[in-house]
Design a protein around this motif. Structure first.
Motif, mmCIF file in Angstrom:
data_model
loop_
_atom_site.group_PDB
_atom_site.id
_atom_site.type_symbol
_atom_site.label_atom_id
_atom_site.label_comp_id
_atom_site.label_asym_id
_atom_site.label_seq_id
_atom_site.Cartn_x
_atom_site.Cartn_y
_atom_site.Cartn_z
ATOM 1 N N TRP A 68 130.406 -33.018 23.497
ATOM 2 C CA TRP A 68 131.178 -33.871 24.327
ATOM 3 C C TRP A 68 131.358 -35.245 23.796
ATOM 4 C CZ3 TRP A 68 129.480 -38.825 26.525
ATOM 5 C CH2 TRP A 68 130.316 -39.201 27.502
ATOM 6 N N LEU A 69 130.518 -35.727 22.872
ATOM 7 C CA LEU A 69 130.945 -37.089 22.246
ATOM 8 C C LEU A 69 131.968 -36.698 21.125
ATOM 9 C CD1 LEU A 69 127.415 -38.538 21.405
ATOM 10 C CD2 LEU A 69 129.149 -39.663 22.915
ATOM 11 N N TYR A 70 131.831 -35.669 20.308
ATOM 12 C CA TYR A 70 132.789 -35.192 19.623
ATOM 13 C C TYR A 70 134.163 -34.929 20.015
ATOM 14 C CZ TYR A 70 135.536 -32.352 16.388
ATOM 15 O OH TYR A 70 136.586 -31.616 15.581
ATOM 16 N N LEU A 71 134.105 -34.280 21.292
ATOM 17 C CA LEU A 71 135.472 -33.928 22.137
ATOM 18 C C LEU A 71 136.186 -35.308 22.400
ATOM 19 C CD1 LEU A 71 134.729 -30.703 23.798
ATOM 20 C CD2 LEU A 71 136.071 -31.255 21.722
ATOM 21 N N ARG A 72 135.343 -36.228 22.629
ATOM 22 C CA ARG A 72 135.941 -37.667 22.994
ATOM 23 C C ARG A 72 137.108 -38.061 22.283
ATOM 24 N NH1 ARG A 72 131.649 -41.620 24.892
ATOM 25 N NH2 ARG A 72 133.486 -43.011 25.461
ATOM 26 N N SER A 73 136.581 -37.922 20.728
ATOM 27 C CA SER A 73 137.829 -38.293 19.785
ATOM 28 C C SER A 73 138.529 -37.234 19.414
ATOM 29 C CB SER A 73 136.937 -38.749 18.405
ATOM 30 O OG SER A 73 136.348 -37.636 17.936
ATOM 31 N N PRO A 102 140.156 -34.410 21.630
ATOM 32 C CA PRO A 102 140.183 -33.661 22.730
ATOM 33 C C PRO A 102 141.183 -32.226 22.518
ATOM 34 C CG PRO A 102 141.850 -35.329 22.604
ATOM 35 C CD PRO A 102 141.121 -35.692 21.636
ATOM 36 N N ARG A 121 139.106 -28.892 22.155
ATOM 37 C CA ARG A 121 137.899 -28.330 23.432
ATOM 38 C C ARG A 121 137.440 -26.794 23.391
ATOM 39 N NH1 ARG A 121 139.999 -31.463 27.647
ATOM 40 N NH2 ARG A 121 138.692 -33.047 26.723
#
Length: 123
Positions: free
Chosen positions: A52-57, A59, A62
């Motif tokens: 989730w933290l990775y996907l914030r940067s 997207p 996903r």
């Protein structure tokens, strides 16, 4: 140094009292591994929290990263609930899994990301 320390703190939660605190004289560990299902759930929460933290940067990655996470959880489940036949087998399996997942993560990172939705109504 922060990554090593945080890893030790996380190990403290799951390890049995086998982590040396001071010159191998005092060993600590809270023993969450004695409760396999709870330990597995914690591992899964940490894994998907990191994703989730990775996907914030990133997207646009996903779906591939969620598939990657599901694959990792599947391998972790096998490791948690189907014990290896020997310590050597556990070591070789872990080394193989680490190498495989590191290579897969590097490959996913190099692939072009899908375009994130934009415009009115995009989430």
């Amino acid at each position: 140094a922060l990554a090593v320390f945080s890893h030790w703190v996380l190990d403290l939660v799951v390890h049995r009292p086998d982590l040396p605190l001071l010159d191998d004289a005092l060993k600590v560990g809270f023993g969450l591994w004695n409760f396999s299902a709870l330990a597995f759930a914690l591992e899964a929460v940490l894994l998907f929290g990191g994703i989730w933290l990775y996907l914030r940067s990133a997207p646009g990655r996903r779906v591939p990263m969620l598939r990657f996470g599901l694959g990792m959880v599947t391998v972790q489940a096998a490791g948690f609930f189907v014990p290896p036949s020997s310590p050597a087998a556990a070591a070789w399996t872990a080394l193989f899994a680490y190498a495989l997942f590191a290579a897969l993560a590097a490959w996913l990172e190099r692939r072009p990301a899908a375009q994130a939705p934009s415009g009115p109504g995009a989430t």
